[in-house]
Design an enzyme around this catalytic site. Structure first.
Site, PDB file in Angstrom:
ATOM      1  N   SER A  52      39.318  36.921  46.913  1.00  0.00           N
ATOM      2  CA  SER A  52      40.308  37.907  46.486  1.00  0.00           C
ATOM      3  C   SER A  52      39.642  38.817  45.462  1.00  0.00           C
ATOM      4  CB  SER A  52      41.505  37.216  45.848  1.00  0.00           C
ATOM      5  OG  SER A  52      41.128  36.739  44.563  1.00  0.00           O
ATOM      6  N   LYS A  53      40.377  39.849  45.067  1.00  0.00           N
ATOM      7  CA  LYS A  53      39.821  40.797  44.093  1.00  0.00           C
ATOM      8  C   LYS A  53      39.467  40.089  42.790  1.00  0.00           C
ATOM      9  CE  LYS A  53      41.744  44.964  45.902  1.00  0.00           C
ATOM     10  NZ  LYS A  53      43.063  45.460  46.173  1.00  0.00           N
ATOM     11  N   ARG A  54      40.084  38.930  42.571  1.00  0.00           N
ATOM     12  CA  ARG A  54      39.835  38.218  41.316  1.00  0.00           C
ATOM     13  C   ARG A  54      38.449  37.552  41.308  1.00  0.00           C
ATOM     14  NH1 ARG A  54      43.839  34.821  41.975  1.00  0.00           N
ATOM     15  NH2 ARG A  54      45.103  36.316  43.117  1.00  0.00           N
ATOM     16  N   ASN A  55      37.969  37.114  42.478  1.00  0.00           N
ATOM     17  CA  ASN A  55      36.695  36.389  42.437  1.00  0.00           C
ATOM     18  C   ASN A  55      35.549  37.106  43.168  1.00  0.00           C
ATOM     19  OD1 ASN A  55      37.409  35.908  45.062  1.00  0.00           O
ATOM     20  ND2 ASN A  55      37.869  33.737  44.794  1.00  0.00           N
ATOM     21  N   ALA A  56      35.822  38.287  43.718  1.00  0.00           N
ATOM     22  CA  ALA A  56      34.722  38.989  44.410  1.00  0.00           C
ATOM     23  C   ALA A  56      35.107  40.447  44.659  1.00  0.00           C
ATOM     24  CB  ALA A  56      34.436  38.309  45.748  1.00  0.00           C
TER      25      ALA A  56
END
Ligand code: GLU
Length: 465
Positions: free
Chosen positions: A237-241
Site C-alpha cells: 500500500s502507499k504506506r509501505n511502498a
C-alpha cells in the site's frame, strides 16, 4: 478452445503494482496459449470510478506493452445485458424477491453475531412468493447444502461449503444490477475462458459460480494470484511502498524492468532472474505461481533495473537518459566529451534519475562539497593537491592510461594510502567521494578544468583554515 483472459480493473484509483501484476499474468497466459487478452472496466460504482483513472490504467498498461486484443468495454455501458440476464434467472426460478428492510437486516446481523454465528442473510423471504416492487431486491437462490468445488491453477482444488454462502443480491431495489451479476455476465458475453485475478477475490468465486450455474453458463478456469506484500509483509500500500507505476517511471525505472520485477512477484524459474516480456511468454507457467504472498523488494528492483539499463545499446540508454538530464538542467550537448562522460557514469546508480543526479558535477561547477567527505579527506590535503596538480600538468598525453600512471607514481613518491591520495582529488573534481576510477574520472575533464577544480579546492582549504 482459444484461451481468452481479461483484466477487469475498477477505475477507482491509479494503476498500482498489484494491478499491473494481475494484468501481466493475464496477458502472458493468453499469449502463451495463442489466445486473446481483453480489458474490461468495472465502473459500476459511479461515485468512486472516474475516466481519469481509467485513462491512467490503460496508459500505464500500454506503456509496458500490455495492449488488449479488442477495445476495452465499460460495464457502465452494458446495463441492458445484465438486466436481461437477471430476467433469465427469474424465469428459471433460481431467484426470488426480498423486501427485508435495512432494520430487519441489521437486527438479523446483531442476533447472529450475539449467537457467535457468521452474519449472513437467512433466506427468510425465499418462499414468500413476493412480487417485484420498488422495495424489493432480487436474490439468488443459493443451494443450502453440499459443497462447491472448483479447480484453481495456483491453489489446486478449492472447496466452499454452500451453507457458508447466503442468497446474494442480483438486482437492487432500483433495478440496478450488482457487481457479481455484472462480472459473471461479462465474463460469459466476452467469451472469457480463464479468470486470473488477485487472491482477494477467491471468496467471490463460489458466489459467481452459482450465478453462472443459474444462467446455464459453461464453467471457467481460475487462477487466484498471491497478494503483493510490502517489506513489512503487509499488503502493498502507499504506506509501505511506492505503489503507482508512473512513480517508478518518473524515477527512471525502465518498462522492461517493471515487467521483470512484476513477473517475479509470485513466480520464479530456478536461478534465472532476468526476464523480458518475450521470455515470460515462453517460460511462464501459471501452475508454478506460489500460493504465499509475494514481497515487493525494492533492492531487487534496483538490481534488475541496473541490469536492464546496462543491457541497452549506448544510444538507447542516452535517449532514455536525456529527459532526466533536462530535469536536472544539464545541457549535455555543450560538452564535446558528453558521450564518454555518460558512458563512464551509466551504471553509477540503479535509476536514470540517479545517474542524472550523479552527472551534474560533470556538466556544471561543483556545488558545495559533501561536508562529511570534505572533513574526512579534504582537510590537510593541500600538499597532495598541489603535488598532483603539478604532476598532471607535466603530462604529455591526456588520457586515462597516462593519468593512472601519474597517480601511481605520485602514490609511491608520497607514500600515501590510496584513499588519502585519491579522495581529495575526487572531492575536488565531483564534490563527493563517489565517482568512477580516479584516472577515468580525471580523463573526463580537460586539463584546464582539472586545474580550475583543484584550485577551487585549494581555495576552499585556505578559507577553511
Ligand atoms: N474489478 C475487480 C477489481 O478491480 C476485479 C474483478 C475480477 O477480476 O473479477 O479488483
Amino acid at each position: 478452445m482459444t484461451t481468452v483472459t481479461r483484466f477487469a480493473p475498477s477505475p477507482t484509483g491509479t494503476l498500482h503494482i498489484g494491478g499491473v501484476r494481475t494484468a501481466l499474468f493475464n496477458y502472458v497466459y493468453a499469449k502463451q496459449n495463442k489466445g486473446k487478452f481483453l480489458i474490461r472496466i468495472e465502473d459500476t460504482d459511479a461515485e468512486r470510478s472516474s475516466r481519469e483513472h481509467e485513462e491512467n490504467i490503460l496508459k500505464g498498461l500500454a506503456d509496458i506493452g500490455i495492449n488488449p486484443d479488442e477495445p476495452p468495454v465499460r460495464q457502465s455501458e452494458r446495463s441492458d445485458l445484465y438486466k436481461l440476464a437477471a430476467e433469465k434467472i427469474i424465469e428459471s426460478g433460481n431467484a426470488y424477491w426480498c423486501d427485508c428492510s435495512k432494520e430487519t437486516l441489521d437486527e438479523m446481523r446483531a442476533e447472529q453475531e450475539a449467537a457467535g454465528k457468521k452474519p449472513m442473510y437467512d433466506g427468510r423471504s425465499r418462499n414468500l412468493g413476493l412480487k417485484r416492487s420498488n422495495a424489493t431486491v432480487l436474490r439468488l437462490k443459493t443451494p443450502k447444502d453440499g459443497e462447491l468445488v472448483f479447480h484453481d491453477l495456483v491453489r489446486g482444488e478449492v472447496i466452499f461449503q454452500n451453507s457458508e454462502l447466503d442468497d446474494l443480491i442480483l438486482l437492487r431495489s432500483d433495478g440496478s444490477p450488482t457487481y457479481h451479476l455484472c462480472n459473471v455476465v461479462d465474463d460469459f458475453s466476452q467469451g472469457i475462458t480463464s479468470v486470473v485475478r488477485g487472491e482477494d477475490h477467491l471468496s467471490n468465486t463460489p458466489r459467481q459460480i452459482h450465478i453462472q450455474q443459474a444462467l446455464g453458463y459453461p464453467p471457467l478456469e481460475y487462477a487466484h494470484l498471491p497478494m503483493v506484500l510490502g517489506p513489512d509483509k503487509k499488503r502493498l500500500s502507499k504506506r509501505n511502498a511506492v505503489t503507482s507505476l508512473q512513480d517508478y517511471f518518473d524515477e527512471g525505472y525502465l518498462e522492461s524492468s517493471m515487467i521483470n520485477m512484476l513477473a517475479r512477484l509470485g513466480w520464479s524459474k530456478g536461478e534465472k532472474e532476468i526476464f523480458y516480456l518475450d521470455d515470460l511468454i515462453m517460460d511462464f507457467r501459471m501452475q508454478e505461481v506460489q500460493k504465499a504472498g509475494a514481497i515487493f523488494d525494492q533492492a531487487k528492483l534496483d538490481w534488475i533495473n541496473n541490469h536492464h539499463l546496462a543491457a541497452l545499446p549506448f544510444e538507447d540508454f542516452k535517449n532514455r537518459l536525456i529527459p532526466f538530464l533536462a530535469k536536472n538542467e544539464i545541457d549535455y550537448s555543450k560538452n564535446n566529451n558528453h558521450n564518454n562522460i555518460i558512458e563512464a557514469l551509466r551504471s553509477s546508480k540503479p535509476t536514470l534519475q540517479g545517474v542524472s543526479d550523479d552527472l551534474v558535477p560533470y556538466f556544471s561547477k561543483v556545488g558545495p562539497y559533501n561536508e562529511k567527505a570534505a572533513d574526512k579527506f579534504l582537510k590537510g590535503s593541500k600538499p597532495v593537491l598541489e603535488y598532483i596538480r603539478r604532476k598532471l600538468n607535466g603530462l604529455e598525453v591526456w588520457d586515462e592510461g597516462s593519468i593512472d600512471a601519474a597517480l601511481k607514481e605520485a602514490q609511491t613518491a608520497l607514500s600515501l594510502p590510496t584513499p588519502k591520495l585519491n579522495q581529495p582529488i575526487r572531492i575536488a573534481m565531483t564534490g563527493s567521494t563517489h565517482s568512477p576510477s580516479l584516472g577515468l574520472t580525471l580523463s573526463l575533464f580537460n586539463l584546464d578544468e582539472v586545474n580550475s577544480r583543484i584550485d577551487a579546492a585549494l581555495d576552499y582549504l585556505s578559507k577553511a583554515n
